[in-house]
Design an enzyme around this catalytic site. Structure first.
Site, PDB file in Angstrom:
ATOM      1  N   TYR A 123       0.778  -1.232   0.000  1.00  0.00           N
ATOM      2  CA  TYR A 123       0.000   0.000   0.000  1.00  0.00           C
ATOM      3  C   TYR A 123       0.815   1.291   0.000  1.00  0.00           C
ATOM      4  O   TYR A 123       0.272   2.360  -0.228  1.00  0.00           O
ATOM      5  CB  TYR A 123      -0.985  -0.021   1.173  1.00  0.00           C
ATOM      6  N   PHE A 411     -11.618  -3.881  10.561  1.00  0.00           N
ATOM      7  CA  PHE A 411     -12.819  -3.724   9.720  1.00  0.00           C
ATOM      8  C   PHE A 411     -12.562  -4.342   8.361  1.00  0.00           C
ATOM      9  O   PHE A 411     -13.261  -4.108   7.421  1.00  0.00           O
ATOM     10  CB  PHE A 411     -13.202  -2.241   9.604  1.00  0.00           C
TER      11      PHE A 411
END
Length: 411
Positions: A123, A411
């Site tokens: 990322y 999440f």
């Protein structure tokens, strides 16, 4: 092959989620987990990559608000379920999904995107920086004692049904969230994740248990946990696994740990997600026997750089010009003047005519955005260039905060 990106349709959810499961190893989630994730899915914010009728890529962005230094809850896209089928790797599917997603987040007016990275190496090229760390502990409770503060004996700890106790626990979570950068403010439905307790996910442990800490009839803390029984020829050596623990004051906090350390037939207490500045480290008699391990956790992406920098507070006044490189979100690139007083009132505006004090990429700026870490080691590694003497220390001090940033749940 032609791959089409499109917003997820409700009728496609099962196929889409099965693609997510396959990307993360192919283990099917419990029916309870699948039901909850389907209910939490915000379809207009989720994307599928399709090769004909086959789903070959997935991602989504929950509509979150995340606490930043100063206590403000800033809109943030909670990026989740990022995966590409093994048959379609190295064909630009991930990059195209990241491109589409960050363009969407910008259009939604959300200054931040956040994620937890299964593979951190992925990322950074999209501008995400590691902004929080988590602490893991495996405490030998047979050999580690607690130094308890005054007032612990005035706190009553009692068992409670995890679901029935949820409103009281959520109230405490909400009060604590404002003081801890990185904490998501609970959105409707997300409280259910805290008590998700499918039998197939217990790995031999007990059902989820809960205790409440009370003083004068008021709930001042809570803990949820499981126990994994184990015996050998010498006797019991079970493990307590803490899922969540929060308290409003030191006595309530210590009373919960005293309870957990003292559970019968156990000798190990494991915590998978605690802040790196957890006060527990100052209550224990032997930190080494807690086997602490620190790792990266929440990654932050500044999608709207000036809006993000204006949304948080700063520890000391700062007036600096930042020359920012951002190839993936070029609207952030350029020279920005950040002016802020201590505690609030920040202004970040383009300053092409000013000489820069620091040169860095959006990734490095994201890494310190929540108040953790420092620009100094990044400068020592050559990832931040100091163009005015003393600027690294000045800006680092301004970005720092009292409480270490922390993500209490994934999440």
């Amino acid at each position: 092959m032609t791959v089409e990106l499109r917003v997820l349709r409700p009728a496609e959810w099962d196929v889409w989620f099965s693609c997510v499961e396959r990307a993360f190893g192919g283990v099917r989630s419990s029916p309870e987990a699948r039901e909850l994730w389907q209910e939490l899915t915000e379809y207009d914010r989720f994307i599928g990559a399709w090769d004909g009728s086959e789903c070959v890529g997935t991602t989504g962005a929950f509509g979150f608000r995340v606490t930043v230094p100063g206590g403000a809850a800033v809109p943030a896209a909670g990026v989740t379920a990022v995966g590409v089928a093994g048959t379609h790797r190295r064909r630009g599917v991930l990059t195209s999904m990241m491109r589409r997603q960050l363009d969407d987040v910008r259009a939604w007016g959300e200054p931040l995107a956040v994620l937890t990275a299964s593979e951190p190496a992925i990322y950074g090229r999209f501008g995400y920086g590691a902004a929080t760390r988590l602490l893991r502990l495996a405490v030998d409770t047979a050999r580690v004692a607690l130094a308890l503060p005054a007032g612990v004996d005035a706190v009553r700890v009692r068992y409670a049904d995890p679901v029935a106790a949820l409103p009281a626990c959520e109230e405490i979570y909400g009060r604590l969230a404002a003081g801890r950068p990185g904490t998501p403010v609970r959105q409707p439905g997300w409280e259910r994740r805290a008590v998700l307790d499918a039998e197939q996910d217990r790995a031999g442990a007990s059902p989820l248990q809960c205790v409440l800490a009370e003083r004068d009839g008021e709930t001042v803390g809570y803990a949820t946990f499981r126990i994994t029984p184990e015996w050998d020829s010498a006797g019991p050596k079970g493990t307590v696994t803490v899922r969540d623990l929060g308290a409003l004051d030191p006595a309530a906090y210590a009373s919960l740990w005293r309870f957990l350390f003292g559970l019968d037939l156990t000798s190990v207490l494991e915590c998978g997600t605690r802040p790196v500045d957890d006060p527990l480290l100052h209550l224990v008699s032997d930190v080494r026997r807690c086997r602490p391990r620190v790792q990266d956790d929440l990654y932050v992406r500044l999608v709207d750089l000036p809006a993000a920098l204006q949304a948080r507070s700063y520890r000391v006044p700062v007036d600096a010009v930042l020359e920012v490189e951002d190839a993936f979100c070029p609207w952030n690139a350029g020279r920005w003047r950040l002016v802020a007083g201590a505690g609030g009132g920040a202004r970040c505006v383009p300053a092409p005519e000013r000489e820069p004090d620091l040169a860095l990429s959006a990734r490095e700026l994201a890494a310190v955005y929540l108040g953790g870490g420092s620009l100094a080691p990044l400068a020592a590694a050559g990832r931040v260039r100091e163009l005015r003497a003393g600027a690294v220390e000045e800006v680092s001090t301004a970005f720092s905060w009292g409480a270490e940033p922390w993500l209490p749940h994934g999440f």
